[in-house]
Design a protein around this motif. Structure first.
Motif, PDB file in Angstrom:
ATOM      1  N   CYS A 183      54.562  60.767  30.953  1.00  0.00           N
ATOM      2  CA  CYS A 183      54.590  60.021  29.620  1.00  0.00           C
ATOM      3  C   CYS A 183      54.473  61.088  28.391  1.00  0.00           C
ATOM      4  CB  CYS A 183      53.488  59.252  29.640  1.00  0.00           C
ATOM      5  SG  CYS A 183      53.180  58.266  28.288  1.00  0.00           S
ATOM      6  N   VAL A 184      53.640  62.067  28.719  1.00  0.00           N
ATOM      7  CA  VAL A 184      53.455  62.922  27.715  1.00  0.00           C
ATOM      8  C   VAL A 184      54.491  63.659  27.448  1.00  0.00           C
ATOM      9  CG1 VAL A 184      52.018  65.035  26.927  1.00  0.00           C
ATOM     10  CG2 VAL A 184      50.721  63.098  27.881  1.00  0.00           C
ATOM     11  N   ILE A 233      48.455  62.999  20.374  1.00  0.00           N
ATOM     12  CA  ILE A 233      48.296  62.306  21.417  1.00  0.00           C
ATOM     13  C   ILE A 233      46.908  62.221  22.030  1.00  0.00           C
ATOM     14  CG2 ILE A 233      49.057  62.058  23.873  1.00  0.00           C
ATOM     15  CD1 ILE A 233      51.531  63.632  22.969  1.00  0.00           C
ATOM     16  N   ILE A 234      46.322  61.263  22.240  1.00  0.00           N
ATOM     17  CA  ILE A 234      45.033  61.040  22.662  1.00  0.00           C
ATOM     18  C   ILE A 234      45.007  60.426  23.920  1.00  0.00           C
ATOM     19  CG2 ILE A 234      42.749  59.867  22.288  1.00  0.00           C
ATOM     20  CD1 ILE A 234      43.275  59.937  19.347  1.00  0.00           C
ATOM     21  N   ILE A 235      44.308  61.026  25.092  1.00  0.00           N
ATOM     22  CA  ILE A 235      44.512  60.723  26.535  1.00  0.00           C
ATOM     23  C   ILE A 235      43.008  60.067  26.968  1.00  0.00           C
ATOM     24  CG2 ILE A 235      44.702  61.039  28.993  1.00  0.00           C
ATOM     25  CD1 ILE A 235      46.921  63.091  27.743  1.00  0.00           C
ATOM     26  N   SER A 289      46.267  71.209  31.907  1.00  0.00           N
ATOM     27  CA  SER A 289      47.548  71.663  31.568  1.00  0.00           C
ATOM     28  C   SER A 289      47.608  71.060  29.987  1.00  0.00           C
ATOM     29  CB  SER A 289      48.667  71.856  32.027  1.00  0.00           C
ATOM     30  OG  SER A 289      49.194  70.509  32.329  1.00  0.00           O
ATOM     31  N   LEU A 290      47.366  69.786  29.883  1.00  0.00           N
ATOM     32  CA  LEU A 290      47.357  69.103  28.687  1.00  0.00           C
ATOM     33  C   LEU A 290      46.534  69.810  27.565  1.00  0.00           C
ATOM     34  CD1 LEU A 290      48.041  65.564  29.769  1.00  0.00           C
ATOM     35  CD2 LEU A 290      49.606  67.438  29.093  1.00  0.00           C
ATOM     36  N   ASN A 319      47.726  69.307  19.171  1.00  0.00           N
ATOM     37  CA  ASN A 319      47.647  67.811  18.800  1.00  0.00           C
ATOM     38  C   ASN A 319      47.425  67.020  20.021  1.00  0.00           C
ATOM     39  OD1 ASN A 319      47.629  68.689  16.073  1.00  0.00           O
ATOM     40  ND2 ASN A 319      50.084  68.661  16.150  1.00  0.00           N
ATOM     41  N   VAL A 320      46.744  67.665  21.188  1.00  0.00           N
ATOM     42  CA  VAL A 320      46.446  66.591  22.143  1.00  0.00           C
ATOM     43  C   VAL A 320      45.042  66.772  22.412  1.00  0.00           C
ATOM     44  CG1 VAL A 320      46.545  66.300  24.899  1.00  0.00           C
ATOM     45  CG2 VAL A 320      48.613  67.101  23.436  1.00  0.00           C
TER      46      VAL A 320
END
Length: 321
Positions: free
Chosen positions: A19-20, A34-36, A51-52, A57-58
């Motif tokens: 998805c990312v 992007i916020i998980i 890895s993200l 900006n994650v």
């Protein structure tokens, strides 16, 4: 920040990674993050998201418990950039097929009365997937969509028809909800009392009451694979009715709630002789779908109480790469 994209992860990191990747490959909009939110996944699954943390900006936040859909998204909002103009609540089993973020952003900028919108979902077989729903009503349950459409075509428009222009719809499905920040905060965000199901009906009803429109933008497409983290069984079926009857308690009178309860008890009870699953479910509904039996209260944290969680922000000490 123009846009904060919030994605929930629960033991489904492979979906989240894909998805990312699709967001980063397809999005042309500048100034997005992007916020998980990890809803207390197993350590190994969380570790695959390591890895993200190296991407710009994650942000990754981990909850000590599974907060569910509404609670998880509200946690994501707490660490979102406070200047964000829009929020995109995206299921991790979705992948963007074009510049969904940029195009929905432009649509919302041009249509200031719209509080929430979505694109057209495409299923894993490249087929049309309904991207909106209807509010639950007794008329719809008893008479069906087709009959109710005769009396109120705008409220019961066909979910399976392929539309070629933006349409006002009753409820945006929860897989991809693009929401105006001012509208979301005006109505108080998601109701975290919901654990699974009916969150979008609740939110869209409050937005409607606040005079905000919900719209489908059908020429913007995203892939919805389905099955990212919720698997159908008796407990998840019970969870649906817990949420549904909570929604009805908030929005309907006692008489209508009783009719709903009778309708579902009879409908599901008719299948009881074929499968004990339906017998148990019918008895559960007859008892009022008590919230104390929710999955919310049948979980344990996978985070050690001795591990530091600073502002819920994921640190490398919480991840095993």
């Amino acid at each position: 920040m123009k846009l904060s994209i919030i994605i929930l992860n629960y033991n489904s990191s492979s979906y989240t990674l894909d998805c990312v990747a699709s967001i980063r490959n397809r999005t042309q909009l500048a100034d997005y993050e992007i916020i998980i939110v990890d809803n207390n996944s197993r350590p190994g699954d969380l570790g695959r998201l390591h890895s993200l943390t190296k991407l710009p900006n994650v942000k990754i936040a981990r909850s000590r418990i599974n907060l569910g859909f509404a609670g998880g998204n509200m946690l994501g909002l707490q660490i979102a950039d406070p200047s964000s103009t829009y929020y995109f609540f995206l299921n991790n089993d979705c992948q963007l097929l074009d510049d969904v973020c940029g195009r929905l952003y432009a649509f919302m900028e041009e249509n200031t009365a719209v509080g929430i919108c979505t694109g057209q979902g495409i299923n894993g077989h490249d087929g049309h997937e309904p991207s909106f729903n209807h509010f639950p009503t007794l008329g719809m349950k008893v008479l069906g969509h087709s009959v109710m459409r005769v009396f109120n075509p705008a409220e019961y428009m066909s979910r399976h028809r392929v539309y070629d222009h933006p349409m006002v719809v009753p409820v945006i499905t929860g897989s991809a909800m693009f929401v105006r920040a001012t509208a979301l905060w005006q109505v108080g965000g998601f109701d975290p009392a919901y654990f699974l199901y009916c969150e979008e009906e609740d939110l869209c009803l409050r937005l409607r009451e606040g005079k905000w429109k919900a719209m489908l933008v059908p020429d913007v497409r995203y892939l919805h694979i389905g099955g990212g983290s919720t698997h159908r069984n008796l407990q998840t079926d019970k969870e649906y009715y817990i949420s549904l009857f909570y929604y009805l308690r908030k929005n309907e009178n006692v008489f209508k709630r009783s009719l709903f309860q009778l309708y579902y008890t009879i409908k599901i009870g008719r299948k009881a002789l074929k499968n004990k699953h339906f017998a148990q479910l019918a008895w559960f509904i007859l008892r009022g779908a008590p919230g104390r039996e929710s999955l919310r209260y049948r979980q344990g944290s996978t985070v050690s109480p001795h591990q530091p969680v600073e502002d819920y922000q994921l640190t490398q000490s919480l991840i095993t790469p």
